[in-house]
Enzyme design. Structure first.
Site, PDB file in Angstrom:
ATOM      1  N   LYS A 187     -16.593  76.583  12.091  1.00  6.34           N
ATOM      2  CA  LYS A 187     -16.275  76.209  13.648  1.00  6.34           C
ATOM      3  C   LYS A 187     -14.659  76.127  13.175  1.00  6.34           C
ATOM      4  O   LYS A 187     -14.388  76.814  14.253  1.00  6.34           O
ATOM      5  CB  LYS A 187     -17.511  75.304  14.067  1.00  6.34           C
ATOM      6  N   GLN A 224     -21.383  67.112  16.229  1.00  4.07           N
ATOM      7  CA  GLN A 224     -21.822  67.955  15.986  1.00  4.07           C
ATOM      8  C   GLN A 224     -23.511  66.799  14.948  1.00  4.07           C
ATOM      9  O   GLN A 224     -24.004  66.170  15.166  1.00  4.07           O
ATOM     10  CB  GLN A 224     -21.834  67.655  13.353  1.00  4.07           C
ATOM     11  N   ASP A 233     -21.719  73.742  23.813  1.00  3.67           N
ATOM     12  CA  ASP A 233     -23.462  73.180  23.258  1.00  3.67           C
ATOM     13  C   ASP A 233     -24.104  73.851  23.912  1.00  3.67           C
ATOM     14  O   ASP A 233     -25.159  74.047  23.473  1.00  3.67           O
ATOM     15  CB  ASP A 233     -23.226  71.760  22.007  1.00  3.67           C
TER      16      ASP A 233
HETATM   17  N1  LIG Z   1     -24.306  69.892  18.066  1.00  4.47           N
HETATM   18  C1  LIG Z   1     -24.114  70.987  17.506  1.00  4.47           C
HETATM   19  N2  LIG Z   1     -24.749  72.283  17.470  1.00  4.47           N
HETATM   20  C2  LIG Z   1     -24.997  73.452  16.725  1.00  4.47           C
HETATM   21  O1  LIG Z   1     -24.302  74.583  17.193  1.00  4.47           O
HETATM   22  C3  LIG Z   1     -25.380  73.135  15.238  1.00  4.47           C
HETATM   23  C4  LIG Z   1     -25.764  71.923  14.904  1.00  4.47           C
HETATM   24  N3  LIG Z   1     -25.071  70.794  15.843  1.00  4.47           N
HETATM   25  N4  LIG Z   1     -25.602  71.261  13.731  1.00  4.47           N
HETATM   26  C5  LIG Z   1     -26.350  72.372  13.153  1.00  4.47           C
HETATM   27  C6  LIG Z   1     -26.946  73.794  13.988  1.00  4.47           C
HETATM   28  C7  LIG Z   1     -26.620  74.655  12.333  1.00  4.47           C
HETATM   29  N5  LIG Z   1     -25.868  75.843  13.376  1.00  4.47           N
HETATM   30  C8  LIG Z   1     -25.538  76.659  12.185  1.00  4.47           C
HETATM   31  C9  LIG Z   1     -23.942  77.054  12.964  1.00  4.47           C
HETATM   32  C10 LIG Z   1     -23.186  78.294  11.748  1.00  4.47           C
HETATM   33  C11 LIG Z   1     -24.284  78.997  10.850  1.00  4.47           C
HETATM   34  C12 LIG Z   1     -23.819  79.824   9.675  1.00  4.47           C
HETATM   35  O2  LIG Z   1     -22.843  80.158   9.840  1.00  4.47           O
HETATM   36  N6  LIG Z   1     -24.188  80.209   9.150  1.00  4.47           N
HETATM   37  C13 LIG Z   1     -23.833  81.273   7.748  1.00  4.47           C
HETATM   38  C14 LIG Z   1     -24.573  81.263   6.534  1.00  4.47           C
HETATM   39  C15 LIG Z   1     -23.679  79.748   5.928  1.00  4.47           C
HETATM   40  C16 LIG Z   1     -23.799  79.241   5.099  1.00  4.47           C
HETATM   41  O3  LIG Z   1     -23.509  79.825   3.664  1.00  4.47           O
HETATM   42  O4  LIG Z   1     -24.416  78.038   4.000  1.00  4.47           O
HETATM   43  C17 LIG Z   1     -24.634  82.311   7.950  1.00  4.47           C
HETATM   44  O5  LIG Z   1     -26.145  82.010   8.367  1.00  4.47           O
HETATM   45  O6  LIG Z   1     -24.499  83.938   7.641  1.00  4.47           O
HETATM   46  C18 LIG Z   1     -25.103  77.715  10.110  1.00  4.47           C
HETATM   47  C19 LIG Z   1     -25.908  76.721  11.377  1.00  4.47           C
HETATM   48  C20 LIG Z   1     -25.134  74.956  14.052  1.00  4.47           C
HETATM   49  N7  LIG Z   1     -25.468  74.178  14.548  1.00  4.47           N
END
Ligand SMILES: Nc1nc(=O)c2c([nH]1)NC[C@@H]1CN(c3ccc(C(=O)N[C@@H](CCC(=O)O)C(=O)O)cc3)C=[N+]21
Length: 287
Positions: free
Chosen positions: A53, A97, A120
């Site tokens: 992020k 987060q 968010d």
């Molecule tokens: N307040 C809050 N807001 C959120 O938006 C929030 C949170 N808490 N807690 C956890 C979850 C999870 N989340 C993700 C964001 C990006 C990927 C992401 O970029 N994933 C990559 C892969 C990353 C890797 O390699 O592990 C993909 O799918 O291509 C995943 C999960 C946002 N969250």
């Protein structure tokens, strides 16, 4: 049939280019968009997401303030930090987060964030705005899923959409967004006796359960659009979603991969919401 893979990285790149342009225009007016990201504790997955992020902000010309705290941080100290960020004119969005350590009441923390900085979309007021169809910040993951569905060119009007999962952050807001787009919406969850009965009738399936192989090819109607929100690890420790990609791709018309689907779009919509927040603040400041 082999499904078209919906490329979340490519769509993110397009949308982030627009964010970069809007951010540059704001910066030129003396209102660079700013996002504060707060991480409490040492969860390794959270650390990866938060780093992504912060990097995404920098790549698009947003200011990012990253606060990393020990897991022992008191709730009062976190609330005090949020109050300071609420009052900081350089900050337009605040993201705490999740999950937070158990001794901190996450509901209390979310409600402490000023609504106009709740990028968010997690607060009760933001949820109410979505429910009422009023302008406001939409939760980033379901918002990103809508953009992924839009990118297929498949219209949702009159289609049957099945959401698997009923969380406050994904399932419930997803159902409301689909409804707003004139789909007929069914929400399934752990208490649904025959999941396949519902998914076989769906033109669009959004899987947001957190359990791999929840959706397999035999459960999907030919030609359906399938969006995979899951983030799991398989036996080899590799990242995988809730959908059995191999079997579903034989049946669906469009399918998101994990990684490279919903994940990058979640971050992109966070940037979109933050630029939106900054545009509103700049308009008020210049008025
Ligand atoms: N307040 C809050 N807001 C959120 O938006 C929030 C949170 N808490 N807690 C956890 C979850 C999870 N989340 C993700 C964001 C990006 C990927 C992401 O970029 N994933 C990559 C892969 C990353 C890797 O390699 O592990 C993909 O799918 O291509 C995943 C999960 C946002 N969250």
């Amino acid at each position: 049939m082999t499904a078209k893979v919906i490329d979340g990285n490519a769509l993110s790149k397009q949308l982030r280019a627009e964010v970069t342009t809007r951010a540059a225009a704001l910066t030129a007016r003396g209102h660079q968009p700013g996002l504060a990201v707060i991480l409490v504790g040492e969860d390794p997955a959270s650390a990866v997401y938060v780093r992504n992020k912060v990097k995404a902000c920098e790549d698009s010309g947003l200011l990012s303030v990253f606060d990393k705290y020990e897991a022992t941080l008191s709730e009062a100290a976190l609330l005090a930090r949020i109050a300071a960020l609420n009052a900081d004119p350089a900050i337009h969005g605040i993201l705490v987060q999740m999950p937070l350590p158990k001794h901190i009441d996450s509901g209390k923390v979310i409600e402490a964030i000023a609504t106009h900085k709740d990028v968010d979309g997690y607060s009760v007021l933001s949820a109410g705005e979505l429910m009422a169809g009023l302008p406001g910040f939409r939760p980033c993951t379901p918002y990103g899923c809508m953009k992924l569905i839009e990118s297929t060119g498949v219209s949702l009007k009159g289609k049957h959409a099945v959401v698997i999962g009923r969380s406050n952050t994904v399932g419930k807001p997803m159902a409301l967004l689909l409804l707003q787009a004139n789909a007929t919406v069914t929400v399934c969850h752990s208490g649904t006796p025959d999941l396949a009965y519902h998914t076989r009738q769906a033109d669009v399936v959004v899987a947001a359960v957190g359990r791999r192989n929840t959706l397999t090819g035999d459960m999907v109607k030919p030609g359906a659009v399938v969006i995979d929100v899951g983030i799991n690890r398989n036996d080899e420790g590799k990242l995988c979603g809730d959908v059995d990609f191999a079997s579903v791709s034989e049946v669906a018309s469009h399918l998101t991969p994990v990684p490279g689907g919903v994940g990058p779009m979640t971050i992109t919509m966070l940037l979109v919401n933050t630029v939106e927040a900054a545009e509103r603040a700049a308009t008020q400041a210049d008025a």
